[in-house]
Design an enzyme around this catalytic site. Structure first.
Site, PDB file in Angstrom:
ATOM      1  N   ASP A  20       0.860  -1.188   0.000  1.00 32.41           N
ATOM      2  CA  ASP A  20       0.000   0.000   0.000  1.00 32.41           C
ATOM      3  C   ASP A  20       0.887   1.225   0.000  1.00 32.41           C
ATOM      4  OD1 ASP A  20      -2.348  -1.477   0.061  1.00 32.41           O
ATOM      5  OD2 ASP A  20      -2.521  -1.404   2.236  1.00 32.41           O
TER       6      ASP A  20
ATOM      7  N   ASP B 180      -7.021  -1.722  -4.111  1.00 32.43           N
ATOM      8  CA  ASP B 180      -8.021  -1.428  -3.081  1.00 32.43           C
ATOM      9  C   ASP B 180      -9.138  -0.550  -3.641  1.00 32.43           C
ATOM     10  OD1 ASP B 180      -6.423  -2.842  -1.289  1.00 32.43           O
ATOM     11  OD2 ASP B 180      -5.460  -1.038  -0.511  1.00 32.43           O
TER      12      ASP B 180
END
Length: 156
Positions: free
Chosen positions: A117, A136
């Site tokens: 991320d 995501d």
């Protein structure tokens, strides 16, 4: 089904390409933070071993493999469901976007042991401590699209 697979492939490639560029080529994995348009957009490295916001994060391989299995099972279920439902163009694209995002995060878990991320966005005096990635976003957008573009009666 072609739209599902095409949209899944596009999202998967875009997700992996952004991770290679930001994490590897820009060196975010060693730098930790790159301010792009502060405070609105910052690249902040986070290795997510859990699900959203690190929930169910565990350093053990068991958690990793359970999350891989869950993502693959959900992806397979979405494909099976859409093949049966035949929801139309936007439903197929939504399913593909969700599947492409899920598979992007699965590949991260297989390669790195965690999801890479890096996107961090803050605004209006709210300092967001969490990072996310293209996969995501795709999972969220795909899920919303499935809600909006499936389940309608064909006789209406």
């Amino acid at each position: 089904m072609r739209l599902l697979w095409l949209s899944a492939a596009i999202v998967f490639v875009l997700d992996q390409l952004t991770k290679v560029i930001v994490v590897q080529l820009l060196g975010l994995s060693t730098r930790g933070v790159i301010e792009v348009l502060p405070p609105f957009v910052t690249f902040r490295m986070a290795w997510n071993r859990g699900v959203n916001f690190g929930v169910f994060a565990g350093d053990g391989d068991v958690t990793r493999w359970i999350l891989v299995a869950v993502a693959l099972a959900i992806s397979a279920w979405v494909v099976f469901w859409l093949r049966r439902e035949k929801p139309g163009r936007w439903g197929m694209i939504s399913g593909g976007v969700l599947v492409g995002g899920a598979l992007g995060n699965v590949l991260d878990r297989l390669i790195y042991g965690a999801v890479a991320d890096f996107l961090n966005m803050s605004c209006c005096g709210i300092d967001n401590p969490y990072s996310f990635n293209v996969a995501d976003i795709a999972i969220f957008v795909g899920a919303v699209g499935l809600i909006l573009f499936t389940g309608r009666s064909k006789t209406a």
